[in-house]
Design a protein around this motif. Structure first.
Motif, mmCIF file in Angstrom:
data_model
loop_
_atom_site.group_PDB
_atom_site.id
_atom_site.type_symbol
_atom_site.label_atom_id
_atom_site.label_comp_id
_atom_site.label_asym_id
_atom_site.label_seq_id
_atom_site.Cartn_x
_atom_site.Cartn_y
_atom_site.Cartn_z
ATOM 1 N N SER A 472 41.623 48.193 34.495
ATOM 2 C CA SER A 472 41.470 48.972 35.728
ATOM 3 C C SER A 472 42.839 49.394 36.226
ATOM 4 C CB SER A 472 40.756 48.161 36.816
ATOM 5 O OG SER A 472 39.475 47.757 36.379
ATOM 6 N N VAL A 473 42.906 50.575 36.832
ATOM 7 C CA VAL A 473 44.140 51.094 37.433
ATOM 8 C C VAL A 473 43.800 51.763 38.749
ATOM 9 C CG1 VAL A 473 45.433 51.400 35.290
ATOM 10 C CG2 VAL A 473 43.914 53.209 36.085
ATOM 11 N N VAL A 516 36.617 41.417 35.703
ATOM 12 C CA VAL A 516 37.003 42.235 36.841
ATOM 13 C C VAL A 516 36.608 43.679 36.543
ATOM 14 C CG1 VAL A 516 38.897 43.038 38.290
ATOM 15 C CG2 VAL A 516 38.915 40.695 37.404
ATOM 16 N N PHE A 517 35.851 44.309 37.448
ATOM 17 C CA PHE A 517 35.319 45.648 37.217
ATOM 18 C C PHE A 517 36.111 46.750 37.910
ATOM 19 C CE2 PHE A 517 30.907 43.550 36.793
ATOM 20 C CZ PHE A 517 31.202 43.188 35.493
ATOM 21 N N ALA A 518 36.734 46.463 39.067
ATOM 22 C CA ALA A 518 37.407 47.525 39.821
ATOM 23 C C ALA A 518 38.527 46.951 40.660
ATOM 24 C CB ALA A 518 36.401 48.257 40.715
ATOM 25 N N GLY A 533 34.183 41.868 40.767
ATOM 26 C CA GLY A 533 33.707 41.633 39.415
ATOM 27 C C GLY A 533 32.562 40.664 39.403
ATOM 28 N N LYS A 534 32.573 39.784 38.423
ATOM 29 C CA LYS A 534 31.478 38.837 38.288
ATOM 30 C C LYS A 534 31.533 37.788 39.402
ATOM 31 C CE LYS A 534 29.310 35.658 35.027
ATOM 32 N NZ LYS A 534 29.362 35.041 33.687
ATOM 33 N N SER A 535 30.554 37.847 40.293
ATOM 34 C CA SER A 535 30.344 36.854 41.360
ATOM 35 C C SER A 535 31.539 36.706 42.296
ATOM 36 C CB SER A 535 30.003 35.476 40.755
ATOM 37 O OG SER A 535 28.869 35.572 39.916
ATOM 38 N N HIS A 536 32.294 37.779 42.503
ATOM 39 C CA HIS A 536 33.415 37.619 43.419
ATOM 40 C C HIS A 536 33.848 38.960 44.018
ATOM 41 C CE1 HIS A 536 35.869 38.919 39.912
ATOM 42 N NE2 HIS A 536 36.698 39.369 40.850
#
Length: 1055
Positions: A472-473, A516-518, A533-536
């Motif tokens: 991600s950036v 982490v997605f974003a 992201g996942k659960s956070h």
């Protein structure tokens, strides 16, 4: 070169091919040593057996010789003592022979002669008559002036071939006879014997197995070489053997023990393994011929150990690709230690003088088909220039949605994973994955900051810092994009902040071990960063180069498994979309001193939960004025929300495009939608959405171009068969079948056949998209579908090692099984038809090159030498003399997935396993040939194919689901003429062409290239692709030849 030599070459090549595929040099060396040990054991066993026989025969022979001539006893004793015949068992078989040879005296020569087998002949008859020299037995008649009572000159040592085995009784002889097997390639002698003899039983040529490797004819050949070395021929009257007296009489087999020899008697020779001889002269000729054939075989075919040594010396390092030039007739190429023999065409007189150069043509990326929405987020933006920016494979595409044109940023060395746009709406930052090079070494990921107007790279950030890739950036907004935030794909998902202008790292911290997605900067404060992201959901604060982290508190709300995306509202709140289909509003709350006690700090908690979609909320997009767009996964809906999260409008996208992956605002009303099935849609809530970009969603393998139109077809693991238009750059239609792995157009262009993974293949009508024919061959996947040039046959290559041939009628709509090519020992990978449509060349997974005569009933052509001058309608086989130079040093046999020769036969394109497309000149028969190399794919390139006019090349990636369309630029007729002149010989069978003409055919016939010149009237050199009368329309003059105009191109019009 005669046919017998060709046959021997093929036998040698086939024998060399028996070595199994090895992965290391040690295995090759070990196998060769084992073969040598086997041969040594065999020779030792043979020598010991002969010594044992000699020891048993010595007393018996001595008694018989003394009974015939008592004076021979003294000579025998002297020789045996000097040579050590009776003193030690360590004597070799050759020394034992020598000791016996010296016992021969004038009295002994009167009563003994030598046979071809090296046995002692015992006279049993007094009959005598003159006869010609019998070369098969190495005996000669009595010289003039000599009689039985005259003394003979003793032959020199080793001159005679004596063997005491014949003195044994018949029982031991039968037990020690060697096993015999037929020698390939020697059947011609039997046919000639049959023509000459009539009544005679056919005589087969044999050679002994390992237990007794030396045969009579071979002994004679070796003795002949020895006499030549001593300047003495066994067949000349003046040689040492002329002192041996012979008698050419009827030969009878030994029926019992040796009888006492009567002094003065003469008989015919007793020969072991003898056969009935009806005609002495015919038998003599046959034996002469067999001796010559055996001698030729000995000199032409190297022994097993020599072949092993040659392989060890030539194979090089494991997995190497090396060529070995052999006397101007063939060349060997080694792949993973396995030799592949390729025969040099007749028109190449001097292989070593061939010059390999890159082709004058080059490739320019013209169009990119596809979009990566299946596994990437936030990768679609709209620029002020009217272009949509997105990525697929290693290419970032700037697609003008109104002009329908593309530009490409191609500085990345591996797959692009993320994308963001600077606040100035001009600069773009993109991150790539690490990947590996062709040697398996990891490539370093990095982030490129580049100008979307000029496509110039402004900054390269983090080279050597990030691990695995960049996930991600995000640019900062409060300070006009001075900083760039990056999260890599390492286990700790390192969060780092970089100075965009200097390219230096400002701060770094470990974020989390979860996905982490974003990541985004707070628009109003560049010191605040949020990741999800996942659960956070983490809220980061950057101060003095140090990060502090606060985790979002879900409190009374159910904690979702994934937080998929987030945006900032105009009020500064954070809105997140999760896997439960909710939009959560996060806010900062004061410290709860009553609950947490003194020193408690402020926290980020959920202020509001809004039910938005069924399934996940994959994307959120803010509009001018505070409105919000959300895209759903399972329900495939796009919903417009007011600033206070009240739903206003919604639209569902078609199911065939998948779920909503990302949304980009165009003008507040029109939007762009990226989907999970790799499509980009354009539209409004009122008018709906249409696809402007489409692509495959899984690995692709099947690719074929139309024979006369600018269209091509693809198929892959996503069960889609797609027809594309190269001029309009769009998808014409798409149908769902099964896993498609290969395809081929019928030459008439009306139907296309598609091979599936289950052994089933279908024929689809291009106009109606209906299946007009289907069949099943085996139960394994099909790898190639290829029509003959005239469309009368279809060849289907399968992974069950067979090639199935079908006759084609009714314009490609009716198919009948014609035959099956059976001979490959591994799965079929590629095949091509000859220009006359009678032959097929095929490759297999174990690097075989086989040729088939289809007209003769799918017969395997075992003599590959005969196919070296055959012309092929297409060239897609990756193994062959004309494309040997495309293999790079160190290739392991699977590094090249496909290749395709252009219709003009000037260049060949190659798809390799290292994400590269190569362009070589054609032919390309020498190792380490130079080429043009092109990047763009992010996965192994599975297929390449030229369009019918050679104006474009299509390449197809595997896992990257990307189709690249390359424009062929450069090149001239003169270059092709020079290349043809350098490759072709000064053969008088056909005149050298003057110039290359490009042909444009009327109707559905394929474009091609022929050789012609105005000096020959325009008709003499024309290679018409289909029969019929024609008229030539010349277009333009580009030069002169023999004071006649030479034309650049012309059109064939059938009348």
């Amino acid at each position: 070169m005669n046919s017998s030599t060709n046959s021997l070459d093929d036998v040698s090549a086939d024998s060399s091919a028996e070595f199994p595929d090895r992965t290391s040099m040690m295995e090759v060396r070990l196998q060769a040593q084992e073969d040598e040990i086997t041969l040594l054991k065999s020779s030792l066993a043979d020598a010991l057996r002969r010594i044992r026989l000699h020891d048993q025969l010595l007393p018996l022979l001595k008694q018989q010789l003394i009974a015939v001539n008592p004076g021979a006893a003294r000579v025998l004793n002297q020789v045996c003592c000097s040579d050590g015949c009776t003193s030690s068992r360590r004597l070799s078989s050759s020394s034992a022979f020598d000791g016996i040879r010296q016992t021969t005296t004038s009295q002994l020569l009167d009563s003994t002669v030598t046979s071809a087998n090296g046995h002692i002949g015992i006279p049993v008859s007094m009959e005598s008559r003159p006869s010609a020299v019998d070369r098969s037995t190495q005996t000669e008649p009595t010289l003039p002036g000599q009689d039985a009572g005259q003394d003979r000159v003793l032959p020199p040592r080793r001159a005679q071939s004596l063997n005491l085995e014949d003195a044994l009784p018949p029982e031991p002889i039968e037990e020690t006879r060697a096993k015999l097997h037929r020698v390939p390639g020697m059947e011609e002698e039997d046919e000639e014997d049959k023509e000459a003899g009539g009544e005679q039983e056919k005589e087969l040529s044999w050679t002994s197995s390992v237990e007794e490797p030396i045969q009579p004819t071979m002994i004679r050949g070796l003795l002949k070489e020895e006499f030549q070395h001593r300047s003495c021929s066994p067949d000349e009257p003046g040689s040492a053997l002329t002192s041996v007296k012979t008698s050419d009489q009827n030969i009878s087999s030994r029926n019992g023990p040796l009888s006492p020899i009567q002094e003065g008697e003469k008989t015919a020779l007793v020969r072991r393994n003898s056969e009935k001889l009806g005609n002495t002269e015919r038998q003599r000729k046959r034996l002469d011929k067999k001796a010559a054939s055996s001698t030729n075989l000995l000199t032409r075919s190297p022994s097993l150990e020599n072949r092993a040594k040659e392989l060890i010396a030539s194979a090089g390092s494991p997995g190497s690709r090396r060529g070995t030039y052999s006397q101007g007739q063939s060349i060997k190429m080694f792949i993973r230690g396995r030799p592949i023999t390729m025969y040099i065409p007749s028109n190449i007189q001097n292989y070593e003088d061939l010059k390999m150069e890159p082709p004058s043509e080059k490739l320019e990326l013209d169009w990119v088909y596809g979009y990566r929405g299946r596994d990437c987020r936030a990768n679609l933006y709209f620029l002020p220039t009217g272009e949509a920016v997105y990525f697929i494979a290693c290419v970032i595409v700037l697609y003008h949605i109104n002009n329908r044109t593309q530009r490409h940023y191609r500085k990345h060395t591996d797959c692009v994973r993320c994308l963001t746009v600077h606040p100035d709406r001009v600069r773009v930052a993109s991150g790539q994955t690490a990947g590996v090079d062709k040697d398996g070494k990891p490539l370093q990921p990095c982030v490129h900051i580049w100008d979307s107007t000029t496509l110039v790279t402004l900054q390269q950030i983090g080279l050597g810092t990030f691990q695995r890739g960049v996930g991600s950036v995000a640019f900062s907004f409060a300070d006009s994009g001075a900083f760039l935030c990056v999260i890599d794909d390492s286990n700790e998902h390192m969060l780092s902040v970089w100075d965009c202008n200097k390219g230096t790292k400002h701060a770094e911290v470990k974020s989390t071990n979860e996905a982490v997605f974003a990541v985004e900067f707070n628009p109003s404060d560049s010191t605040n960063i949020i990741t999800c992201g996942k659960s956070h959901v983490y809220f980061w604060t950057l101060s003095a180069g140090q990060f502090t982290k606060k985790q979002g508190i879900f409190g009374k709300y159910k904690k979702p498994k994934f937080i998929q995306c987030f945006v900032f509202s105009l009020t500064g709140d954070v809105l997140t979309g999760d896997s439960e289909g909710n939009i959560l509003t996060w806010g900062k709350s004061a410290a709860d001193i009553k609950t947490l006690g003194k020193g408690a700090k402020e926290t980020f908690q959920i202020m509001r939960q809004t039910r938005a979609h069924e399934g996940s909320v994959f994307t959120l997009c803010t509009l001018q004025g505070g409105a919000l767009l959300s895209g759903g996964g399972k329900d495939r809906k796009i919903i417009r929300w007011s600033a206070d999260l009240a739903p206003e409008r919604e639209r569902e996208i078609p199911e065939k495009f998948g779920a909503v992956r990302t949304i980009a605002d165009v003008d507040g009303e029109e939007i762009l939608v990226g989907t999970t099935r790799n499509a980009i849609l354009r539209g409004t809530f009122s008018d709906g959405f249409v696809a402007i970009v489409q692509g495959h969603v899984d690995e692709m393998w099947g690719l074929a171009t139309h024979p006369s139109q600018n269209i091509f077809i693809t198929c892959g693991h996503d069960k889609q068969v797609c027809l594309w238009n190269t001029e309009e750059h769009k998808l014409e239609w798409c149908i769902n079948l099964e896993y498609g792995l290969c395809a081929g157009f019928c030459p008439n262009g009306s139907v296309v056949s598609v091979g599936l993974s289950t052994g089933r293949w279908l024929v689809v009508d291009l106009q109606t998209r209906e299946v007009v024919s289907e069949s099943t061959d085996g139960n394994e996947q099909l790898s190639v579908m290829r029509y003959s040039p005239d469309g009368s046959f279809l060849a289907v290559g399968s992974h069950d090692n067979f090639i199935y041939i079908y006759s084609v009628t009714e314009n490609g709509r009716r198919y009948n099984r014609f035959g099956k090519c059976n001979g490959h020992s591994s799965f079929i990978t590629h095949l091509d038809w000859s220009k006359d449509g009678k032959y097929i060349m095929s490759n297999s997974g174990d690097y075989e090159i086989l040729y088939w005569d289809i007209a003769a009933g799918c017969k395997l052509l075992r003599n590959r030498f005969e196919s070296k001058d055959r012309e092929w309608a297409s060239y897609t086989c990756v193994l062959g003399f004309h494309v040997m130079g495309v293999w790079l040093e160190g290739s392991d046999g699977t590094d090249i997935n496909a290749l395709c020769r252009s219709h003009s036969e000037r260049m060949v394109a190659v798809a390799d396993d290292f994400c590269k497309v190569h362009l070589f000149q054609y032919p390309c028969p020498k190792p380490k040939a130079p080429s043009h190399k092109y990047d763009g794919h992010g996965s192994h390139v599975t297929n390449v194919c030229f369009t019918h006019s050679d104006s474009h090349l299509l390449s197809m990636g595997g896992k990257d689901t990307c189709i690249l369309q390359w424009k062929v630029v450069g090149g001239s007729a003169g270059d092709s003429r020079d290349r043809l002149a350098s490759v072709s010989s000064s053969s008088t069978s056909s005149p050298e062409p003057c110039i290359v003409f490009q042909v444009s055919l009327v109707g559905s016939a394929a474009l091609g290239t022929v050789l012609c010149c105005a000096a020959c009237g325009g008709n003499a050199c024309v290679q018409c692709p289909r029969p019929g009368n024609l008229r030539l329309n010349f277009v333009s003059t580009v030069g002169t030849c023999s004071s006649s105009p030479v034309y650049e191109s012309y059109k064939l019009i059938y009348i």
